[in-house]
Design a protein around this motif. Structure first.
Motif, PDB file in Angstrom:
ATOM      1  N   GLN A   1       0.591  -1.320  -0.208  1.00 50.01           N
ATOM      2  CA  GLN A   1       0.060  -0.238  -0.091  1.00 50.01           C
ATOM      3  C   GLN A   1       0.620   1.289   0.112  1.00 50.01           C
ATOM      4  O   GLN A   1       0.715   1.692  -0.888  1.00 50.01           O
ATOM      5  CB  GLN A   1      -0.944  -0.200   1.515  1.00 50.01           C
ATOM      6  N   SER A   2       1.599   1.517   1.383  1.00 47.36           N
ATOM      7  CA  SER A   2       3.206   1.996   0.971  1.00 47.36           C
ATOM      8  C   SER A   2       3.420   2.861  -0.953  1.00 47.36           C
ATOM      9  O   SER A   2       3.856   3.607  -1.088  1.00 47.36           O
ATOM     10  CB  SER A   2       3.879   2.689   2.173  1.00 47.36           C
ATOM     11  N   GLU A   3       3.905   1.717  -1.498  1.00 53.02           N
ATOM     12  CA  GLU A   3       4.688   1.660  -2.326  1.00 53.02           C
ATOM     13  C   GLU A   3       4.186   2.379  -3.159  1.00 53.02           C
ATOM     14  O   GLU A   3       4.098   3.324  -3.868  1.00 53.02           O
ATOM     15  CB  GLU A   3       5.467   0.008  -3.085  1.00 53.02           C
ATOM     16  N   ARG A   4       2.673   2.137  -3.324  1.00 49.08           N
ATOM     17  CA  ARG A   4       1.729   2.604  -3.944  1.00 49.08           C
ATOM     18  C   ARG A   4       1.261   4.177  -3.790  1.00 49.08           C
ATOM     19  O   ARG A   4       1.226   4.891  -4.875  1.00 49.08           O
ATOM     20  CB  ARG A   4       0.210   1.832  -4.289  1.00 49.08           C
ATOM     21  N   LEU A   5       1.430   4.623  -2.544  1.00 48.05           N
ATOM     22  CA  LEU A   5       0.978   6.354  -2.563  1.00 48.05           C
ATOM     23  C   LEU A   5       1.822   6.448  -2.442  1.00 48.05           C
ATOM     24  O   LEU A   5       1.554   7.587  -3.654  1.00 48.05           O
ATOM     25  CB  LEU A   5       0.515   5.043  -0.653  1.00 48.05           C
ATOM     26  N   LEU A   6       2.953   5.552  -2.467  1.00 40.84           N
ATOM     27  CA  LEU A   6       4.305   6.572  -2.637  1.00 40.84           C
ATOM     28  C   LEU A   6       4.516   7.129  -4.713  1.00 40.84           C
ATOM     29  O   LEU A   6       4.374   8.389  -4.695  1.00 40.84           O
ATOM     30  CB  LEU A   6       5.480   6.018  -2.293  1.00 40.84           C
ATOM     31  N   GLN A   7       3.776   6.137  -5.557  1.00 35.88           N
ATOM     32  CA  GLN A   7       4.045   6.644  -6.287  1.00 35.88           C
ATOM     33  C   GLN A   7       3.619   7.390  -7.133  1.00 35.88           C
ATOM     34  O   GLN A   7       3.692   8.417  -8.006  1.00 35.88           O
ATOM     35  CB  GLN A   7       3.723   4.445  -7.382  1.00 35.88           C
ATOM     36  N   ILE A   8       2.194   7.266  -6.807  1.00 31.32           N
ATOM     37  CA  ILE A   8       1.143   8.471  -6.984  1.00 31.32           C
ATOM     38  C   ILE A   8       1.118   9.965  -6.723  1.00 31.32           C
ATOM     39  O   ILE A   8       1.078  10.589  -7.145  1.00 31.32           O
ATOM     40  CB  ILE A   8      -1.011   7.654  -6.271  1.00 31.32           C
ATOM     41  N   VAL A   9       1.652   9.919  -5.549  1.00 30.14           N
ATOM     42  CA  VAL A   9       2.449  11.053  -5.094  1.00 30.14           C
ATOM     43  C   VAL A   9       2.765  11.585  -5.377  1.00 30.14           C
ATOM     44  O   VAL A   9       3.556  12.328  -6.040  1.00 30.14           O
ATOM     45  CB  VAL A   9       2.008  10.722  -2.982  1.00 30.14           C
ATOM     46  N   HIS A  10       4.030  10.537  -5.499  1.00 31.65           N
ATOM     47  CA  HIS A  10       5.696  11.043  -6.206  1.00 31.65           C
ATOM     48  C   HIS A  10       5.848  11.523  -7.418  1.00 31.65           C
ATOM     49  O   HIS A  10       5.944  12.536  -7.886  1.00 31.65           O
ATOM     50  CB  HIS A  10       6.614   9.961  -6.044  1.00 31.65           C
ATOM     51  N   ARG A  11       4.699  11.065  -8.545  1.00 31.01           N
ATOM     52  CA  ARG A  11       4.290  11.207  -9.710  1.00 31.01           C
ATOM     53  C   ARG A  11       4.096  12.811  -9.728  1.00 31.01           C
ATOM     54  O   ARG A  11       4.716  13.567 -10.882  1.00 31.01           O
ATOM     55  CB  ARG A  11       3.529  10.514 -10.332  1.00 31.01           C
ATOM     56  N   PRO A  12       2.864  13.361  -9.491  1.00 30.13           N
ATOM     57  CA  PRO A  12       2.744  15.249  -8.940  1.00 30.13           C
ATOM     58  C   PRO A  12       3.324  15.429  -9.350  1.00 30.13           C
ATOM     59  O   PRO A  12       3.930  16.657  -9.945  1.00 30.13           O
ATOM     60  CB  PRO A  12       1.206  14.825  -8.305  1.00 30.13           C
ATOM     61  N   LEU A  13       4.811  15.455  -8.551  1.00 25.94           N
ATOM     62  CA  LEU A  13       5.463  15.591  -7.441  1.00 25.94           C
ATOM     63  C   LEU A  13       7.168  16.132  -9.108  1.00 25.94           C
ATOM     64  O   LEU A  13       7.530  17.422  -9.136  1.00 25.94           O
ATOM     65  CB  LEU A  13       5.992  15.670  -6.567  1.00 25.94           C
ATOM     66  N   GLN A  14       7.534  14.955  -9.273  1.00 30.57           N
ATOM     67  CA  GLN A  14       8.338  14.929 -10.966  1.00 30.57           C
ATOM     68  C   GLN A  14       7.366  15.615 -11.796  1.00 30.57           C
ATOM     69  O   GLN A  14       8.551  16.432 -12.212  1.00 30.57           O
ATOM     70  CB  GLN A  14       7.648  13.536 -10.993  1.00 30.57           C
ATOM     71  N   GLU A  15       6.668  15.814 -11.835  1.00 29.69           N
ATOM     72  CA  GLU A  15       5.832  16.349 -13.302  1.00 29.69           C
ATOM     73  C   GLU A  15       5.791  18.024 -13.199  1.00 29.69           C
ATOM     74  O   GLU A  15       6.125  18.727 -13.842  1.00 29.69           O
ATOM     75  CB  GLU A  15       4.092  15.858 -13.404  1.00 29.69           C
ATOM     76  N   VAL A  16       5.038  18.185 -11.873  1.00 28.72           N
ATOM     77  CA  VAL A  16       5.980  19.555 -11.591  1.00 28.72           C
ATOM     78  C   VAL A  16       7.165  20.265 -11.687  1.00 28.72           C
ATOM     79  O   VAL A  16       7.167  21.235 -12.261  1.00 28.72           O
ATOM     80  CB  VAL A  16       5.518  19.796  -9.913  1.00 28.72           C
ATOM     81  N   LYS A  17       7.945  19.758 -11.076  1.00 26.45           N
ATOM     82  CA  LYS A  17       9.629  19.974 -11.834  1.00 26.45           C
ATOM     83  C   LYS A  17       9.912  19.771 -12.708  1.00 26.45           C
ATOM     84  O   LYS A  17      10.980  20.566 -13.207  1.00 26.45           O
ATOM     85  CB  LYS A  17      10.481  19.059 -10.758  1.00 26.45           C
ATOM     86  N   GLU A  18       9.597  18.551 -13.347  1.00 29.41           N
ATOM     87  CA  GLU A  18       9.756  18.733 -15.120  1.00 29.41           C
ATOM     88  C   GLU A  18       9.057  20.191 -15.663  1.00 29.41           C
ATOM     89  O   GLU A  18       9.880  20.466 -17.115  1.00 29.41           O
ATOM     90  CB  GLU A  18       9.259  17.774 -15.391  1.00 29.41           C
ATOM     91  N   THR A  19       8.424  20.984 -15.206  1.00 25.19           N
ATOM     92  CA  THR A  19       7.836  21.858 -15.681  1.00 25.19           C
ATOM     93  C   THR A  19       8.206  23.394 -15.268  1.00 25.19           C
ATOM     94  O   THR A  19       7.885  24.026 -16.526  1.00 25.19           O
ATOM     95  CB  THR A  19       6.143  22.499 -15.441  1.00 25.19           C
ATOM     96  N   LYS A  20       9.380  22.966 -14.772  1.00 30.91           N
ATOM     97  CA  LYS A  20      10.004  24.488 -14.285  1.00 30.91           C
ATOM     98  C   LYS A  20      10.962  24.536 -14.652  1.00 30.91           C
ATOM     99  O   LYS A  20      11.722  23.696 -15.381  1.00 30.91           O
ATOM    100  CB  LYS A  20      10.486  24.652 -12.564  1.00 30.91           C
TER     101      LYS A  20
END
Length: 175
Positions: A156-175
């Motif tokens: 559960q924690s790995e799946r949640l981290l994958q989901i939560v981490h992805r939007p953070l990566q997308e935000v970093k990539e747009t900067k």
């Protein structure tokens, strides 16, 4: 699809997981490449790290599993590798081996393995529900339940981290 819906969809996928019982495992000897394929196909839907020949060789070298006979692995070794693959993210391999030995001391390996898979599958099918350690006097039963809760919590924690981490990566990539 929002993050919550994505997680709920993953939970629903876990509700349909079918794990192999002892009798589902091949009753003939397998070579290393066949073992790798079987284990990775079996555990892949759970998102468990893939197993490699080097990992299995390391388990043999450190006597975590029995050495193959004429380079062929038997059902007992397959069951051990599956259990180790599920438990190694939370425990050292020697701790996993001690736990397997402890549990199988009172039960036949087939019975202990099937019991573990039954309970793990039940927990996966109940994701989203609350669960607790059973209040039994049998320490081995409690050991199994705690280990299963740890596996489910890790998934559960790995799946949640994958989901939560992805939007953070997308935000970093747009900067």
């Amino acid at each position: 699809m929002n993050d919550f819906e994505q997680y709920k969809r993953w939970e629903q996928q876990m509700h349909h997981i079918k794990l192999p019982r002892w009798d589902d495992l091949p009753n003939f000897d397998l070579y290393m490449d066949q073992v790798i394929a079987l284990i990775n196909d079996t555990l892949g839907p759970l998102g468990v790290d893939t197993i490699t020949p080097a990992m299995i060789n390391n388990y043999v070298k450190h006597k975590v599993i029995m050495a193959p006979i004429k380079k062929k692995y038997q059902t007992m070794q397959l069951a051990d590798i599956i259990m180790i693959s599920l438990l190694k993210p939370m425990f050292q391999t020697d701790t996993v081996r001690e736990g397997i030995d402890q549990i199988t001391a009172g039960k036949f390996p087939k019975q202990a393995y099937d019991n573990f898979m039954d309970q793990l599958e039940m927990q996966l099918h109940r994701l989203g529900d609350t669960y607790e350690v059973s209040s039994t006097d049998n320490l081995n039963e409690n050991l199994v339940q705690v280990a299963i809760n740890a596996i489910v919590a890790r998934l559960q924690s790995e799946r949640l981290l994958q989901i939560v981490h992805r939007p953070l990566q997308e935000v970093k990539e747009t900067k």
